[in-house]
Design an enzyme around this catalytic site. Structure first.
Site, PDB file in Angstrom:
ATOM      1  N   ARG A 187      35.662  28.887  35.732  1.00 47.32           N
ATOM      2  CA  ARG A 187      36.035  29.865  34.708  1.00 47.32           C
ATOM      3  C   ARG A 187      37.160  30.771  35.198  1.00 47.32           C
ATOM      4  O   ARG A 187      37.758  31.512  34.431  1.00 47.32           O
ATOM      5  CB  ARG A 187      34.815  30.692  34.296  1.00 47.32           C
ATOM      6  CG  ARG A 187      34.417  31.798  35.258  1.00 47.32           C
ATOM      7  CD  ARG A 187      32.977  32.255  35.037  1.00 47.32           C
ATOM      8  NE  ARG A 187      32.819  33.229  33.968  1.00 47.32           N
ATOM      9  CZ  ARG A 187      32.804  34.562  34.132  1.00 47.32           C
ATOM     10  NH1 ARG A 187      33.013  35.103  35.327  1.00 47.32           N
ATOM     11  NH2 ARG A 187      32.596  35.357  33.110  1.00 47.32           N
ATOM     12  N   ASN A 231      41.933  43.476  40.301  1.00 46.62           N
ATOM     13  CA  ASN A 231      40.881  42.509  40.602  1.00 46.62           C
ATOM     14  C   ASN A 231      41.323  41.052  40.394  1.00 46.62           C
ATOM     15  O   ASN A 231      41.053  40.178  41.213  1.00 46.62           O
ATOM     16  CB  ASN A 231      39.731  42.907  39.654  1.00 46.62           C
ATOM     17  CG  ASN A 231      38.503  42.044  39.710  1.00 46.62           C
ATOM     18  OD1 ASN A 231      38.565  40.832  39.858  1.00 46.62           O
ATOM     19  ND2 ASN A 231      37.357  42.666  39.567  1.00 46.62           N
ATOM     20  N   GLN A 242      40.168  45.006  44.251  1.00 46.71           N
ATOM     21  CA  GLN A 242      39.178  44.271  45.035  1.00 46.71           C
ATOM     22  C   GLN A 242      39.460  44.577  46.501  1.00 46.71           C
ATOM     23  O   GLN A 242      40.474  45.210  46.804  1.00 46.71           O
ATOM     24  CB  GLN A 242      39.288  42.758  44.747  1.00 46.71           C
ATOM     25  CG  GLN A 242      38.239  42.277  43.760  1.00 46.71           C
ATOM     26  CD  GLN A 242      38.198  40.786  43.573  1.00 46.71           C
ATOM     27  OE1 GLN A 242      39.123  40.063  43.923  1.00 46.71           O
ATOM     28  NE2 GLN A 242      37.117  40.311  42.990  1.00 46.71           N
ATOM     29  N   ARG A 301      32.938  46.230  30.869  1.00 48.15           N
ATOM     30  CA  ARG A 301      33.919  45.267  31.368  1.00 48.15           C
ATOM     31  C   ARG A 301      34.326  44.367  30.202  1.00 48.15           C
ATOM     32  O   ARG A 301      33.457  43.738  29.586  1.00 48.15           O
ATOM     33  CB  ARG A 301      33.301  44.398  32.472  1.00 48.15           C
ATOM     34  CG  ARG A 301      33.092  45.084  33.796  1.00 48.15           C
ATOM     35  CD  ARG A 301      32.300  44.201  34.752  1.00 48.15           C
ATOM     36  NE  ARG A 301      30.992  43.875  34.192  1.00 48.15           N
ATOM     37  CZ  ARG A 301      30.249  42.830  34.533  1.00 48.15           C
ATOM     38  NH1 ARG A 301      30.683  41.986  35.441  1.00 48.15           N
ATOM     39  NH2 ARG A 301      29.070  42.614  33.985  1.00 48.15           N
ATOM     40  N   PRO A 302      35.607  44.274  29.886  1.00 45.10           N
ATOM     41  CA  PRO A 302      36.030  43.472  28.733  1.00 45.10           C
ATOM     42  C   PRO A 302      35.561  42.025  28.822  1.00 45.10           C
ATOM     43  O   PRO A 302      35.193  41.431  27.807  1.00 45.10           O
ATOM     44  CB  PRO A 302      37.563  43.552  28.804  1.00 45.10           C
ATOM     45  CG  PRO A 302      37.832  44.832  29.519  1.00 45.10           C
ATOM     46  CD  PRO A 302      36.727  44.987  30.516  1.00 45.10           C
ATOM     47  N   GLU A 303      35.531  41.472  30.040  1.00 45.45           N
ATOM     48  CA  GLU A 303      35.205  40.053  30.213  1.00 45.45           C
ATOM     49  C   GLU A 303      33.698  39.806  30.242  1.00 45.45           C
ATOM     50  O   GLU A 303      33.261  38.663  30.267  1.00 45.45           O
ATOM     51  CB  GLU A 303      35.889  39.494  31.471  1.00 45.45           C
ATOM     52  CG  GLU A 303      35.225  39.825  32.807  1.00 45.45           C
ATOM     53  CD  GLU A 303      35.461  41.253  33.319  1.00 45.45           C
ATOM     54  OE1 GLU A 303      35.983  42.093  32.550  1.00 45.45           O
ATOM     55  OE2 GLU A 303      35.116  41.522  34.486  1.00 45.45           O
ATOM     56  N   ASP A 337      29.644  41.401  42.716  1.00 49.75           N
ATOM     57  CA  ASP A 337      29.026  41.723  41.439  1.00 49.75           C
ATOM     58  C   ASP A 337      28.096  40.583  41.083  1.00 49.75           C
ATOM     59  O   ASP A 337      28.564  39.492  40.823  1.00 49.75           O
ATOM     60  CB  ASP A 337      30.071  41.961  40.347  1.00 49.75           C
ATOM     61  CG  ASP A 337      31.257  41.011  40.447  1.00 49.75           C
ATOM     62  OD1 ASP A 337      31.547  40.486  41.530  1.00 49.75           O
ATOM     63  OD2 ASP A 337      31.893  40.771  39.407  1.00 49.75           O
ATOM     64  N   GLU A 535      31.335  27.453  44.482  1.00 50.89           N
ATOM     65  CA  GLU A 535      31.716  28.843  44.715  1.00 50.89           C
ATOM     66  C   GLU A 535      30.765  29.525  45.697  1.00 50.89           C
ATOM     67  O   GLU A 535      31.133  30.408  46.450  1.00 50.89           O
ATOM     68  CB  GLU A 535      31.649  29.535  43.349  1.00 50.89           C
ATOM     69  CG  GLU A 535      31.786  31.016  43.320  1.00 50.89           C
ATOM     70  CD  GLU A 535      31.263  31.592  41.997  1.00 50.89           C
ATOM     71  OE1 GLU A 535      30.368  30.995  41.373  1.00 50.89           O
ATOM     72  OE2 GLU A 535      31.765  32.641  41.589  1.00 50.89           O
ATOM     73  N   GLU A 550      25.402  36.112  36.268  1.00 49.87           N
ATOM     74  CA  GLU A 550      25.802  36.182  34.866  1.00 49.87           C
ATOM     75  C   GLU A 550      26.384  34.886  34.319  1.00 49.87           C
ATOM     76  O   GLU A 550      26.558  34.743  33.129  1.00 49.87           O
ATOM     77  CB  GLU A 550      26.894  37.238  34.711  1.00 49.87           C
ATOM     78  CG  GLU A 550      26.486  38.601  35.151  1.00 49.87           C
ATOM     79  CD  GLU A 550      27.623  39.584  34.956  1.00 49.87           C
ATOM     80  OE1 GLU A 550      27.428  40.539  34.211  1.00 49.87           O
ATOM     81  OE2 GLU A 550      28.698  39.375  35.538  1.00 49.87           O
TER      82      GLU A 550
END
Ligand SMILES: *[C@@H]1O[C@H](CO)[C@@H](O)[C@H](O)[C@H]1NC(C)=O
Ligand SMILES: *[C@@H]1O[C@H](CO)[C@@H](O)[C@H](O)[C@H]1NC(C)=O
Ligand SMILES: *[C@@H]1O[C@H](CO)[C@@H](O)[C@H](O)[C@H]1NC(C)=O
Ligand SMILES: *[C@@H]1O[C@H](CO)[C@@H](O)[C@H](O)[C@H]1NC(C)=O
Ligand SMILES: *[C@@H]1O[C@H](CO)[C@@H](O)[C@H](O)[C@H]1NC(C)=O
Length: 611
Positions: A187, A231, A242, A301-303, A337, A535, A550
């Protein structure tokens, strides 16, 4: 300075440009200044921010939860200019009496936005090499093939912005940059700040010096435009950063290329970023200035908009909700996060859930350790430039940060550095790999190496951190958050392995190697089974990958590949898949043993002959 380049800063960039007679410095600045002239919209909040960062349209669409991943919407390209889109939106809402149905919202989005991913074209790096020499140093044929596969993945993760992004930036949420990038994957289809440190190191080992340099130049230009590095490469990230690893990226580039002039030319910008952290992110603890993570925007957070609205529903007042959003965004700035690392329960423990996030009240070890490192590297670059006064100035800044780290973070009882809880005014004695971050960045007194080694190894032993088959977990708290138990993260394994190695004692180096071997083998096992680099991984299962948090576990994956390419280079000569995770007899040892045997045989024969 404002987050986004202010009117005052713009002329001063041109002024610097005029002043600048050092020919090479102009390279980055000139490119950047062209960018600035083209993109005056950056002068205040980008106008696209009305759509992608905050405001009623964002709220309406994100709360309709049209997509499984909230990030999808904010990555979609506009079909019309932002002003027009807002006018249409206002008309749309008026017509629907301010309560459109989900289907109507979906229709609005379909008519006004393109699918995500329109800003890039796949790009095969020009400097990609079929056979970088690190592969030759890997003895085990399966590991060598894996190294070649990972080197091949750089081609899949390369992204170049299409020309239209530069011509019509207001149609996109992406932050335009001149050079193509290697993205993390999954993503994460744009560049991320701290990810890029491990990606760039991997590229350097893969001999892709131009790509690495291009990514660094992008970041340098971003500091000039924004005053710091967001970020990630989207306008909706533009009020949080970050962990600041730009100077370390430059340092890595210079280590590989010996091109000190690159670092010297970047000094103004590196200092600027350093000062941003020291001026805009510090608080006073025990009389010392120490840095914390925080964010300068309002709202969710917009995302991850609806997720944040939901987790804020436990709070009753707008003010409390706003505080909660700030804690979430500060957590995002830390890169971790989310994690119990940032929970402060009413009873002073790390119990609780996201509503207990108090990121801004916790002084993080690694942030201060990284800032120390930045000051040292800037001092070193000034020294190379022959500027003794500036070098001394930054040595002094480093010494001050070191003093603060010793006073605020070092904990004699625990035998390690700890985060500090400003609310309860006490150290937080919970495991996070970053408790060892000073070993990675050299933020300790080298004269104490033996003592620190003994106490850190005891700490590791007491917590049984060596007992996990899939690597050292990020925390020992099982919350379901992705930066908690049992997830294992590549940059954190890197920090531990490199930190213990730097410490330099036989025992610490031994453990470093053991964990390094284990990491390579466990990642290989996962790759063998799935043909995928993840990841994050799973501490409890050798070869297992991570989950929780999330979003679905992501594949690709930039920093995972970077760390493995480096470790394969480091251990490739001695590591084989058949030997155990514990370093056993290496080829070198066999060679020395053979030599010793031959010499002693020869000696014996010689002795007999002399008799
Ligand atoms: C840093 O802080 C200064 C002084 O408070 C402020 O003027 C400036 O806008 C801040 N810079 C950024 C990039 O947020
Ligand atoms: C703190 O509160 C949590 C949640 O109520 C509880 O589980 C935990 O035992 C408490 N810890 C202490 C030390 O009081
Ligand atoms: C989080 O903790 C708060 C306070 O203990 C509680 O009211 C809330 O229900 C919890 N939320 C979740 C999602 O568990
Ligand atoms: C480390 O030890 C050396 C030699 O004893 C001494 O000169 C130096 O000042 C010490 N460094 C620090 C930072 O204490
Ligand atoms: C290195 O580690 C192995 C086990 O991991 C241990 O058996 C050995 O004694 C260690 N060597 C040293 C010098 O610490």
């Amino acid at each position: 300075m404002k987050t986004v380049l202010s009117k005052r800063f713009f002329p001063s960039v041109l002024f610097i440009l005029n002043l600048c007679v050092r020919s090479t410095l102009t390279r980055t600045i000139a490119t950047t200044s062209n960018l600035i002239q083209k993109r005056l919209y950056d002068d205040t909040d980008p106008v696209t921010c009305q759509i992608y960062c905050y405001g009623p349209l964002l709220h309406t669409v994100q709360m309709a939860r049209l997509y499984k991943d909230s990030k999808t919407f904010v990555d979609m390209k506009l079909k019309n200019r932002p002003e027009e889109t807002m006018e249409d939106y206002n008309a749309f809402m008026a017509k629907r009496n301010n309560s459109p149905t989900e289907a109507e919202i979906r229709d609005f989005v379909d008519t006004h936005f393109e699918e995500r991913g329109k800003e890039f074209e796949p790009w095969i790096p020009d400097d990609w090499k079929e056979h970088p020499s690190f592969l030759d140093a890997i003895n085990d044929p399966d590991l060598r093939q894996w190294g070649a596969d990972l080197n091949g993945i750089w081609k899949e993760l390369g992204r170049k912005m299409i020309d239209d992004v530069h011509k019509n930036p207001e149609f996109y949420s992406i932050i335009p940059v001149d050079h193509p990038v290697i993205v993390p994957g999954g993503r994460f289809i744009e560049f991320y700040y701290w990810d890029s440190y491990w990606i760039i190191r991997g590229l350097l080992y893969s001999e892709m010096f131009d790509t690495a340099r291009g990514m660094i130049e992008n970041f340098l230009s971003i500091v000039q435009r924004f005053g710091f590095i967001p970020n990630g490469g989207r306008v909706y990230y533009s009020k949080r950063s970050q962990p600041p690893l730009l100077t370390a990226m430059v340092h890595a580039y210079v280590e590989f290329t010996k091109d000190y002039s690159f670092a010297i030319d970047a000094l103004d910008i590196l200092e600027h970023e350093f000062e941003y952290w020291m001026n805009n992110h510090t608080v006073q603890v025990k009389g010392y200035d120490v840095a914390i993570y925080k964010d300068a925007s309002t709202g969710p957070r917009p995302e991850s908009y609806s997720e944040d609205v939901i987790s804020s529903s436990d709070f009753s007042t707008d003010e409390e909700k706003e505080h909660h959003y700030s804690e979430l965004k500060a957590g995002a700035e830390s890169g971790m996060d989310f994690s119990a690392r940032w929970f402060i329960h009413e009873n002073g423990t790390n119990d609780g859930n996201l509503t207990n996030l108090k990121t801004r009240s916790i002084v993080p070890v690694e942030l201060n350790a990284i800032l120390y490192w930045n000051a040292k590297m800037i001092a070193e670059f000034h020294d190379k430039a022959g500027n003794k006064a500036k070098s001394a100035e930054y040595e002094l800044k480093a010494a001050k940060i070191l003093e603060a780290i010793q006073a605020v973070h070092w904990n004699e009882e625990a035998g390690v550095w700890l985060d500090y809880d400003m609310i309860n005014q006490k150290p937080r004695n919970y495991f996070v790999p970053t408790n060892l971050a000073p070993l990675w960045t050299g933020a300790y007194n080298r004269n104490d190496s033996e003592k620190i080694s003994a106490s850190v190894l005891k700490y590791i032993d007491d917590l049984k951190l060596d007992s996990y088959p899939g690597g050292v977990p990020n925390t020992l708290a099982q919350t379901g958050e992705q930066w908690d138990f049992p997830n294992v993260w590549p940059p954190m394994q890197y920090l531990l392995v490199v930190g213990l190695d730097n410490l330099g004692t036989v025992e610490a180096k031994n453990l470093s190697k053991k964990w390094g071997y284990r990491w390579v083998k466990s990642n290989f096992e996962a790759y063998k089974q799935t043909q995928t680099m993840f990841e994050k991984y799973d501490a409890l299962r050798f070869g297992g990958h991570g989950g929780g948090g999330e979003y679905e576990v992501q594949k690709g994956f930039g920093w995972s590949n970077g760390v493995i390419v480096e470790f394969l280079t480091k251990y490739g000569g001695e590591l084989s898949l058949s030997n155990s995770a514990v370093p056993t007899v290496s080829k070198n040892t066999i060679f020395s043993l053979t030599v010793a045997l031959v010499i002693s045989l020869f000696g014996t024969l010689l002795g007999q002959a002399l008799w």
